[in-house]
Each structure stands twice: as structure tokens, then as C-alpha cells.
Design a protein around this motif. Structure first.
Motif, PDB file in Angstrom:
ATOM      1  N   VAL A  60     -35.926  40.413   2.871  1.00  0.00           N
ATOM      2  CA  VAL A  60     -36.800  41.457   3.384  1.00  0.00           C
ATOM      3  C   VAL A  60     -37.643  40.990   4.565  1.00  0.00           C
ATOM      4  O   VAL A  60     -38.080  41.785   5.372  1.00  0.00           O
ATOM      5  CB  VAL A  60     -37.695  41.963   2.213  1.00  0.00           C
ATOM      6  N   LEU A  61     -37.838  39.682   4.697  1.00  0.00           N
ATOM      7  CA  LEU A  61     -38.766  39.179   5.716  1.00  0.00           C
ATOM      8  C   LEU A  61     -38.079  38.558   6.923  1.00  0.00           C
ATOM      9  O   LEU A  61     -38.723  38.204   7.885  1.00  0.00           O
ATOM     10  CB  LEU A  61     -39.720  38.144   5.097  1.00  0.00           C
ATOM     11  N   LYS A  62     -36.774  38.385   6.845  1.00  0.00           N
ATOM     12  CA  LYS A  62     -36.087  37.740   7.957  1.00  0.00           C
ATOM     13  C   LYS A  62     -35.111  38.689   8.645  1.00  0.00           C
ATOM     14  O   LYS A  62     -34.516  39.556   8.011  1.00  0.00           O
ATOM     15  CB  LYS A  62     -35.355  36.500   7.448  1.00  0.00           C
ATOM     16  N   ASP A  63     -34.938  38.453   9.936  1.00  0.00           N
ATOM     17  CA  ASP A  63     -34.015  39.247  10.716  1.00  0.00           C
ATOM     18  C   ASP A  63     -32.610  38.676  10.525  1.00  0.00           C
ATOM     19  O   ASP A  63     -32.403  37.475  10.646  1.00  0.00           O
ATOM     20  CB  ASP A  63     -34.434  39.169  12.187  1.00  0.00           C
ATOM     21  N   GLU A  64     -31.678  39.533  10.218  1.00  0.00           N
ATOM     22  CA  GLU A  64     -30.350  39.067   9.847  1.00  0.00           C
ATOM     23  C   GLU A  64     -29.602  38.418  11.023  1.00  0.00           C
ATOM     24  O   GLU A  64     -28.948  37.394  10.848  1.00  0.00           O
ATOM     25  CB  GLU A  64     -29.531  40.231   9.294  1.00  0.00           C
ATOM     26  N   LEU A  65     -29.705  39.009  12.203  1.00  0.00           N
ATOM     27  CA  LEU A  65     -28.932  38.488  13.345  1.00  0.00           C
ATOM     28  C   LEU A  65     -29.392  37.096  13.770  1.00  0.00           C
ATOM     29  O   LEU A  65     -28.577  36.207  13.992  1.00  0.00           O
ATOM     30  CB  LEU A  65     -29.043  39.453  14.537  1.00  0.00           C
ATOM     31  N   THR A  66     -30.705  36.925  13.896  1.00  0.00           N
ATOM     32  CA  THR A  66     -31.210  35.697  14.515  1.00  0.00           C
ATOM     33  C   THR A  66     -31.817  34.705  13.529  1.00  0.00           C
ATOM     34  O   THR A  66     -32.028  33.544  13.881  1.00  0.00           O
ATOM     35  CB  THR A  66     -32.305  36.039  15.544  1.00  0.00           C
ATOM     36  N   GLY A  67     -32.147  35.149  12.332  1.00  0.00           N
ATOM     37  CA  GLY A  67     -32.819  34.271  11.371  1.00  0.00           C
ATOM     38  C   GLY A  67     -34.311  34.133  11.651  1.00  0.00           C
ATOM     39  O   GLY A  67     -35.021  33.440  10.916  1.00  0.00           O
ATOM     40  N   ALA A  68     -34.803  34.792  12.702  1.00  0.00           N
ATOM     41  CA  ALA A  68     -36.254  34.791  12.949  1.00  0.00           C
ATOM     42  C   ALA A  68     -36.913  35.683  11.890  1.00  0.00           C
ATOM     43  O   ALA A  68     -36.237  36.478  11.235  1.00  0.00           O
ATOM     44  CB  ALA A  68     -36.556  35.338  14.341  1.00  0.00           C
ATOM     45  N   TYR A  69     -38.213  35.547  11.719  1.00  0.00           N
ATOM     46  CA  TYR A  69     -38.911  36.487  10.847  1.00  0.00           C
ATOM     47  C   TYR A  69     -38.845  37.874  11.465  1.00  0.00           C
ATOM     48  O   TYR A  69     -38.655  38.012  12.674  1.00  0.00           O
ATOM     49  CB  TYR A  69     -40.365  36.051  10.650  1.00  0.00           C
ATOM     50  N   ASN A  70     -39.028  38.884  10.650  1.00  0.00           N
ATOM     51  CA  ASN A  70     -38.949  40.244  11.169  1.00  0.00           C
ATOM     52  C   ASN A  70     -40.341  40.867  11.330  1.00  0.00           C
ATOM     53  O   ASN A  70     -41.352  40.227  11.101  1.00  0.00           O
ATOM     54  CB  ASN A  70     -38.038  41.105  10.286  1.00  0.00           C
ATOM     55  N   ARG A  71     -40.344  42.121  11.705  1.00  0.00           N
ATOM     56  CA  ARG A  71     -41.597  42.789  12.001  1.00  0.00           C
ATOM     57  C   ARG A  71     -42.470  42.988  10.757  1.00  0.00           C
ATOM     58  O   ARG A  71     -43.687  42.931  10.813  1.00  0.00           O
ATOM     59  CB  ARG A  71     -41.265  44.145  12.622  1.00  0.00           C
ATOM     60  N   ARG A  72     -41.823  43.208   9.647  1.00  0.00           N
ATOM     61  CA  ARG A  72     -42.566  43.336   8.393  1.00  0.00           C
ATOM     62  C   ARG A  72     -43.357  42.052   8.111  1.00  0.00           C
ATOM     63  O   ARG A  72     -44.525  42.080   7.759  1.00  0.00           O
ATOM     64  CB  ARG A  72     -41.598  43.612   7.236  1.00  0.00           C
ATOM     65  N   PHE A  73     -42.655  40.914   8.313  1.00  0.00           N
ATOM     66  CA  PHE A  73     -43.327  39.635   8.101  1.00  0.00           C
ATOM     67  C   PHE A  73     -44.459  39.456   9.111  1.00  0.00           C
ATOM     68  O   PHE A  73     -45.548  38.991   8.771  1.00  0.00           O
ATOM     69  CB  PHE A  73     -42.332  38.476   8.221  1.00  0.00           C
ATOM     70  N   LEU A  74     -44.184  39.813  10.365  1.00  0.00           N
ATOM     71  CA  LEU A  74     -45.199  39.683  11.413  1.00  0.00           C
ATOM     72  C   LEU A  74     -46.477  40.421  11.026  1.00  0.00           C
ATOM     73  O   LEU A  74     -47.579  39.874  11.103  1.00  0.00           O
ATOM     74  CB  LEU A  74     -44.660  40.233  12.738  1.00  0.00           C
ATOM     75  N   ASN A  75     -46.326  41.667  10.601  1.00  0.00           N
ATOM     76  CA  ASN A  75     -47.506  42.457  10.226  1.00  0.00           C
ATOM     77  C   ASN A  75     -48.251  41.812   9.065  1.00  0.00           C
ATOM     78  O   ASN A  75     -49.469  41.699   9.075  1.00  0.00           O
ATOM     79  CB  ASN A  75     -47.096  43.874   9.829  1.00  0.00           C
ATOM     80  N   ARG A  76     -47.490  41.363   8.096  1.00  0.00           N
ATOM     81  CA  ARG A  76     -48.099  40.763   6.914  1.00  0.00           C
ATOM     82  C   ARG A  76     -48.826  39.469   7.278  1.00  0.00           C
ATOM     83  O   ARG A  76     -49.964  39.247   6.893  1.00  0.00           O
ATOM     84  CB  ARG A  76     -46.995  40.471   5.896  1.00  0.00           C
TER      85      ARG A  76
END
Ligand code: GH3
Ligand code: MG
Ligand code: MG
Ligand code: MG
Length: 317
Positions: free
Chosen positions: A153-169
Motif C-alpha cells: 500500500v505504501l510503495k509504488d509498483e513501477l519504481t519501488g519508491a514510496y507512494n503518495r499515500r506514504f508521503l502524506n502520512r
């Protein structure tokens, strides 16, 4: 105290966040009024490789929950159901948001209560004196579930970077820590790749995807321990730097530019183009009255717009 936990809350969160990527110690939060019960669970769980955080009442349990993001919460039914509606809701909402399984233990199991317990959002309802091997296995199972879901839920599938949900949190957590004077401040760079549509047009979408992956890889080479890269969306990223220094942020971004310049999209092609980006930097100092994540991002976005308007391939404040 036999229940003191050595690692600081910050340390535990760091581990927990790392767990979104790799295997690392998992925390179990045990909330119980019964000291013997806590000691017994702690011995059992530590033998299985968990780290145990204990709280004797729901109020302190909630504080630990926010500070440490455990993989499982184990709580007495009496504490969950007799500590007041507000705190119970807070625990159930926070654990639901972070996908943390709640296991309720009962001294006297009443089958008639089970329906209400499960309906409230609790994952497991078990007798307090349940066989210890079974408890260990159950907790491992739930902790695995928690870490798996959080990773997904917290990582972006394509790049493995964290995603926007994680960023906000993560940003709201850090802003809160700054308000509580427990954080030295930070810098956020909002990054947008330059003329990325051309990359897709020239090389195809698959190559564009590879460029995004390469970009994230190179960001990893300039990131320091607490810096975090998130994919904000499309070809936009947010780099959170753990120190409130414009200068350091600029240095890291220029190091990144050097790395990207050396890494052409396709070095065998005479149409090779370097990966370039524009960035807007926003610093939050330790003593700043920080506001909302959205405001912070929107100010970084204004600075990013300036960088684009000034000819791209540069940073603005
Ligand atoms: P500039 O930001 O410099 O103004 O120009 P740009 O060409 O980057 O402009 P824009 O932001 O409008 O275009 C972004 C492009 O990024 C459009 C979209 O097709 C592409 N893109 C977004 N996400 C992905 C992705 O996951 N993979 C690929 N290959 N392309 C993506
Ligand atoms: Mg864009
Ligand atoms: Mg754009
Ligand atoms: Mg762009």
C-alpha cells in the motif's frame, strides 16, 4: 523496569518503515493491566524474534501505537471495552488505517461477545491463557499480513519508491514532530522531469518506464539515511530531506543532475538525451509554525513552477 524498551520511538519507527522494504524486527504492542501477562507475552514473543512494547492502559497504548507503528496490537478485552468509547474508536481507527491487526485477549471468554468484538473491527478474539506456541504462530501470521499489506500500500509498483499515500502520512508525522519540538526540520524538493512526453514519444512508453526506474535508482545514490523519495504521480517526485537546509538540498539535487547526465537514456542511440528535471524546494525550520502537508506541497509546487518557467533543468525556492 523489566519493561523498558531500549530503542527510541524514532528508532522503532525507522525500523518499521524499513520493514516496508526489507525484513527487520517487528514490534508487538501489548496493552494489558496484568503485569504477569505482559512479562509472559514478552518472553514468549522475544523468543520468536519480535520486539515487545508494553503499555498498562489504553491511553499510553495509544501513544505507543502512534509512535511506533507496531505490526500487531495485543490488548485485554477489559481495556479495550471499558476505557471509554472515544479511546476505543481511536485505537480501532488508527489500526484500521495502518492495517495493524488487533488481537483481543479475554480472561473469561464469552461466546456471545465474539460477534460484537469482531464487528468492532478486531481481527482475533482469543482466551488469555491460550497455548503459547499457538499464540506465537498467530502473531507471526498477523505481523506478516500487516507488513505485506503496508508494503503493497505504501510503495509504488513501477519504481519501488514510496507512494503518495506514504508521503502524506510521513510528512504529517514529521510536521507533528516539528510542532512538538522533537524534530529539527526538513526540506522537501518537488521534482518534475523535463519534457518527459518527448521521452515517451521518441523512445516509447516502455523506455519511459525504464527512465523513471533509472531516475529513482540515481536518487538512491544521493539520499542519506533519513531522506525519502516518493513518487508523487506520473513523472513527479517528492524528495524529503531530513535537514532544514536549502544548501544541502541544492547540493544533493546537483549531485543527482551529475549522475543523471552521465546516464543517458540510450547511449547507443544518436538521439540520446539526458534525463533532466526541475525542482521546487521548500524548507521547514525547527521553529517554524508548520501547517498542513497540502500547504507545504503547494508551496513547493509554486517553486517548481518558477523553475519550469525560468527554463527548466534547475531548482527554485
Ligand atoms: P515539462 O514537465 O517539462 O513541462 O514537460 P513534460 O513533457 O514532462 O510535461 P507533462 O508533465 O505534461 O508530461 C508528463 C508526461 O509523463 C505525460 C505522461 O505520458 C508521462 N508519464 C506519466 N506517468 C508515466 C509513466 O508511468 N510511464 C511513462 N512512460 N510515462 C509517464
Ligand atoms: Mg508533470
Ligand atoms: Mg507538467
Ligand atoms: Mg514533466
Amino acid at each position: 523496569s523489566p519493561l523498558s524498551v531500549q530503542a527510541s520511538a524514532e528508532e522503532r519507527r525507522k525500523n518499521k518503515r524499513a520493514a516496508a522494504g526489507n525484513a527487520s524486527p517487528q514490534f508487538v504492542l501489548v496493552i494489558s493491566t496484568d503485569m504477569d501477562h505482559i512479562v509472559c507475552r514478552r518472553n514468549l514473543l522475544e523468543a520468536s524474534g519480535f520486539q515487545v512494547i508494553a503499555a498498562f492502559d489504553l491511553k499510553r497504548g495509544l501513544k505507543q501505537l502512534y509512535d511506533t507503528l507496531p505490526s500487531v496490537v495485543l490488548i485485554d478485552d477489559s481495556l479495550l471495552f471499558n476505557s471509554g468509547e472515544e479511546m476505543r474508536q481511536q485505537l480501532l481507527e488508527k489500526t484500521a488505517t495502518d492495517f495493524i491487526p488487533v488481537i483481543v485477549t479475554a480472561k473469561d471468554m464469552n461466546p456471545a461477545d465474539a460477534k460484537n468484538v469482531y464487528a468492532s473491527g478486531v481481527m482475533d478474539y482469543i482466551p488469555a491463557d491460550k497455548n503459547s506456541e499457538e499464540i506465537s504462530a498467530l502473531i507471526s501470521n498477523r505481523a506478516r499480513f500487516c507488513d505485506y499489506v503496508n508494503r503493497a500500500v505504501l510503495k509504488d509498483e513501477l519504481t519501488g519508491a514510496y507512494n503518495r499515500r506514504f508521503l502524506n502520512r510521513e510528512l504529517s508525522y514529521r510536521l507533528q514532530r516539528i510542532r512538538e519540538n522533537e524534530h529539527d526540520g526538513l526540506a522537501v524538493a518537488l521534482i518534475d522531469l523535463d519534457h518527459f512526453k518527448q521521452v515517451n514519444d521518441l523512445y516509447g512508453h516502455a523506455k519511459g518506464d525504464e527512465v523513471l526506474q533509472a531516475f529513482v535508482q540515481e536518487c538512491g545514490t544521493v539520499a542519506e539515511n533519513e531522506d525519502i523519495l516518493c513518487r508523487y504521480g506520473g513523472e513527479e517526485f517528492a524528495f524529503i530531506f531530513n535537514r532544514p537546509s536549502v544548501k544541502e538540498a541544492q547540493l544533493k539535487l546537483s549531485a543527482l543532475r551529475v549522475r543523471l547526465n552521465e546516464r543517458l537514456i540510450d547511449s547507443r542511440s544518436d538521439r540520446s538525451v539526458p534525463i533532466q528535471f526541475s525542482a521546487g524546494i521548500r524548507v521547514i525550520a525547527a521553529d517554524e509554525e508548520t501547517r498542513h502537508v497540502d500547504e507545504l506541497i503547494s508551496e513547493a509546487d509554486d517553486a517548481l513552477y518558477k523553475a519550469k518557467a525560468s527554463g527548466r533543468n534547475q531548482d527554485c525556492l
